[in-house]
Design a protein around this motif. Structure first.
Motif, PDB file in Angstrom:
ATOM      1  N   TYR A   6      13.213  50.945 -21.629  1.00  0.00           N
ATOM      2  CA  TYR A   6      14.066  49.774 -21.439  1.00  0.00           C
ATOM      3  C   TYR A   6      13.285  48.551 -20.981  1.00  0.00           C
ATOM      4  CZ  TYR A   6      17.803  53.009 -22.232  1.00  0.00           C
ATOM      5  OH  TYR A   6      18.638  53.931 -22.816  1.00  0.00           O
ATOM      6  N   PHE A   7      11.959  48.626 -21.017  1.00  0.00           N
ATOM      7  CA  PHE A   7      11.148  47.448 -20.721  1.00  0.00           C
ATOM      8  C   PHE A   7      11.407  46.391 -21.797  1.00  0.00           C
ATOM      9  CE2 PHE A   7       7.237  49.606 -18.464  1.00  0.00           C
ATOM     10  CZ  PHE A   7       8.060  50.026 -17.438  1.00  0.00           C
ATOM     11  N   ARG A   8      11.322  45.118 -21.391  1.00  0.00           N
ATOM     12  CA  ARG A   8      11.394  43.973 -22.307  1.00  0.00           C
ATOM     13  C   ARG A   8      12.672  43.922 -23.142  1.00  0.00           C
ATOM     14  NH1 ARG A   8       6.426  44.995 -21.065  1.00  0.00           N
ATOM     15  NH2 ARG A   8       5.841  46.692 -22.421  1.00  0.00           N
ATOM     16  N   LYS A   9      13.793  44.243 -22.486  1.00  0.00           N
ATOM     17  CA  LYS A   9      15.100  44.188 -23.148  1.00  0.00           C
ATOM     18  C   LYS A   9      16.033  43.179 -22.479  1.00  0.00           C
ATOM     19  CE  LYS A   9      14.351  48.057 -25.589  1.00  0.00           C
ATOM     20  NZ  LYS A   9      13.698  47.820 -26.854  1.00  0.00           N
ATOM     21  N   GLY A  10      15.528  42.476 -21.454  1.00  0.00           N
ATOM     22  CA  GLY A  10      16.347  41.497 -20.753  1.00  0.00           C
ATOM     23  C   GLY A  10      17.049  42.039 -19.518  1.00  0.00           C
ATOM     24  N   ILE A  11      16.899  43.326 -19.256  1.00  0.00           N
ATOM     25  CA  ILE A  11      17.595  43.936 -18.119  1.00  0.00           C
ATOM     26  C   ILE A  11      16.992  43.465 -16.799  1.00  0.00           C
ATOM     27  CG2 ILE A  11      18.200  46.117 -17.003  1.00  0.00           C
ATOM     28  CD1 ILE A  11      18.073  47.339 -19.875  1.00  0.00           C
ATOM     29  N   GLY A  12      15.679  43.414 -16.711  1.00  0.00           N
ATOM     30  CA  GLY A  12      15.031  42.935 -15.488  1.00  0.00           C
ATOM     31  C   GLY A  12      15.436  41.513 -15.155  1.00  0.00           C
ATOM     32  N   ARG A  13      15.448  40.669 -16.171  1.00  0.00           N
ATOM     33  CA  ARG A  13      15.865  39.272 -15.976  1.00  0.00           C
ATOM     34  C   ARG A  13      17.316  39.204 -15.485  1.00  0.00           C
ATOM     35  NH1 ARG A  13      14.063  34.376 -17.426  1.00  0.00           N
ATOM     36  NH2 ARG A  13      12.340  35.281 -18.585  1.00  0.00           N
ATOM     37  N   MET A  14      18.173  40.033 -16.086  1.00  0.00           N
ATOM     38  CA  MET A  14      19.581  40.087 -15.680  1.00  0.00           C
ATOM     39  C   MET A  14      19.687  40.510 -14.206  1.00  0.00           C
ATOM     40  SD  MET A  14      22.633  42.408 -17.331  1.00  0.00           S
ATOM     41  CE  MET A  14      21.774  43.932 -16.965  1.00  0.00           C
ATOM     42  N   LEU A  15      18.911  41.498 -13.804  1.00  0.00           N
ATOM     43  CA  LEU A  15      18.929  41.945 -12.412  1.00  0.00           C
ATOM     44  C   LEU A  15      18.444  40.859 -11.462  1.00  0.00           C
ATOM     45  CD1 LEU A  15      17.644  45.588 -12.871  1.00  0.00           C
ATOM     46  CD2 LEU A  15      19.817  44.937 -11.828  1.00  0.00           C
ATOM     47  N   ILE A  16      17.391  40.152 -11.849  1.00  0.00           N
ATOM     48  CA  ILE A  16      16.876  39.061 -11.010  1.00  0.00           C
ATOM     49  C   ILE A  16      17.947  37.980 -10.831  1.00  0.00           C
ATOM     50  CG2 ILE A  16      15.184  37.177 -10.852  1.00  0.00           C
ATOM     51  CD1 ILE A  16      13.920  39.878 -10.341  1.00  0.00           C
TER      52      ILE A  16
ATOM     53  N   ASN B  55      19.812  46.324 -26.937  1.00  0.00           N
ATOM     54  CA  ASN B  55      19.338  44.982 -27.249  1.00  0.00           C
ATOM     55  C   ASN B  55      20.127  43.981 -26.429  1.00  0.00           C
ATOM     56  OD1 ASN B  55      21.807  44.460 -28.564  1.00  0.00           O
ATOM     57  ND2 ASN B  55      21.017  45.243 -30.493  1.00  0.00           N
ATOM     58  N   LEU B  56      19.784  42.710 -26.555  1.00  0.00           N
ATOM     59  CA  LEU B  56      20.438  41.677 -25.757  1.00  0.00           C
ATOM     60  C   LEU B  56      21.935  41.620 -26.028  1.00  0.00           C
ATOM     61  CD1 LEU B  56      20.040  39.512 -23.659  1.00  0.00           C
ATOM     62  CD2 LEU B  56      19.530  37.893 -25.475  1.00  0.00           C
ATOM     63  N   LEU B  57      22.351  41.822 -27.269  1.00  0.00           N
ATOM     64  CA  LEU B  57      23.771  41.813 -27.589  1.00  0.00           C
ATOM     65  C   LEU B  57      24.499  42.912 -26.819  1.00  0.00           C
ATOM     66  CD1 LEU B  57      26.076  40.604 -29.201  1.00  0.00           C
ATOM     67  CD2 LEU B  57      25.507  42.149 -31.065  1.00  0.00           C
ATOM     68  N   THR B  58      23.896  44.087 -26.733  1.00  0.00           N
ATOM     69  CA  THR B  58      24.492  45.188 -25.973  1.00  0.00           C
ATOM     70  C   THR B  58      24.630  44.802 -24.513  1.00  0.00           C
ATOM     71  OG1 THR B  58      23.476  46.767 -27.485  1.00  0.00           O
ATOM     72  CG2 THR B  58      24.268  47.632 -25.396  1.00  0.00           C
ATOM     73  N   ILE B  59      23.600  44.184 -23.960  1.00  0.00           N
ATOM     74  CA  ILE B  59      23.655  43.747 -22.565  1.00  0.00           C
ATOM     75  C   ILE B  59      24.787  42.755 -22.371  1.00  0.00           C
ATOM     76  CG2 ILE B  59      22.419  42.486 -20.756  1.00  0.00           C
ATOM     77  CD1 ILE B  59      19.832  43.635 -21.974  1.00  0.00           C
ATOM     78  N   LEU B  60      24.864  41.774 -23.263  1.00  0.00           N
ATOM     79  CA  LEU B  60      25.870  40.730 -23.126  1.00  0.00           C
ATOM     80  C   LEU B  60      27.284  41.256 -23.347  1.00  0.00           C
ATOM     81  CD1 LEU B  60      24.032  37.776 -24.901  1.00  0.00           C
ATOM     82  CD2 LEU B  60      24.324  38.147 -22.447  1.00  0.00           C
ATOM     83  N   SER B  61      27.415  42.285 -24.175  1.00  0.00           N
ATOM     84  CA  SER B  61      28.751  42.803 -24.450  1.00  0.00           C
ATOM     85  C   SER B  61      29.227  43.771 -23.374  1.00  0.00           C
ATOM     86  CB  SER B  61      28.779  43.493 -25.822  1.00  0.00           C
ATOM     87  OG  SER B  61      27.990  44.662 -25.790  1.00  0.00           O
ATOM     88  N   GLY B  62      28.396  44.028 -22.375  1.00  0.00           N
ATOM     89  CA  GLY B  62      28.848  44.807 -21.246  1.00  0.00           C
ATOM     90  C   GLY B  62      28.582  46.294 -21.320  1.00  0.00           C
TER      91      GLY B  62
END
Length: 159
Positions: A96-106, A3-10
């Motif tokens: 992992y679609f629609r989890k914010g990862i693509g946006r983070m990569l962009i 989830n987004l929290l996981t992404i943000l927490s590294g």
């Protein structure tokens, strides 16, 4: 699940893989991700289309200037390829679609690699909307892809 929290927490890591470190095992794993992603998102392609595109995808992974591989807790989940200021590849495993990862990569691509351009299959409207939401706008439409296949391409620029 991620989830987004996981992404943000590294927990998600993006690793730059130099050409000389692109092992056959890595390439095979990224091709599996590519195939799963394309099968889930490029509904206009047949299985034969996907099989015929696979050698091009493999060569692109081998030769692309910048290759970022995304990992979630040491499991490879996607990748982005950049060449000369243009996103040439962005594929995530469908889980992992629609989890914010693509946006983070962009965002990383624009800020760290100077990306300005991307080409998108017009027949993949969710990808077109994704790139529009991340700041890209169509400046040209071609009726075929760069290999001459009848898949219309939208040329987009980050504004």
């Amino acid at each position: 699940m991620l989830n987004l929290l996981t992404i943000l927490s590294g927990m998600v890591q993006i690793n730059n893989i130099e050409k000389d470190s692109r092992t056959p095992e890595l390439i095979a794993e990224l091709l599996e991700i590519w195939e799963a992603s394309v099968s889930a998102s490029h509904h206009f392609l047949t299985e034969n289309d996907i099989r015929s595109l696979c050698p091009q995808a493999e060569e692109a992974i081998r030769q692309i200037e910048i290759l970022w591989v995304v990992e979630d807790e040491n499991v490879r989940i996607g990748f982005m390829g950049i060449q000369s200021g243009k996103i040439e590849m962005l594929f995530l495993h469908p889980d992992y679609f629609r989890k914010g990862i693509g946006r983070m990569l962009i965002q990383k691509a624009v800020s760290e690699a100077g990306v300005e351009y991307v080409d998108v299959n017009e027949q993949n409207p969710s990808a077109v909307r994704f790139y529009e939401r991340t700041g890209f706008r169509t400046f040209r439409r071609d009726s075929a892809d760069d290999q001459g296949n009848p898949f219309p391409i939208l040329r987009m620029k980050c504004l």
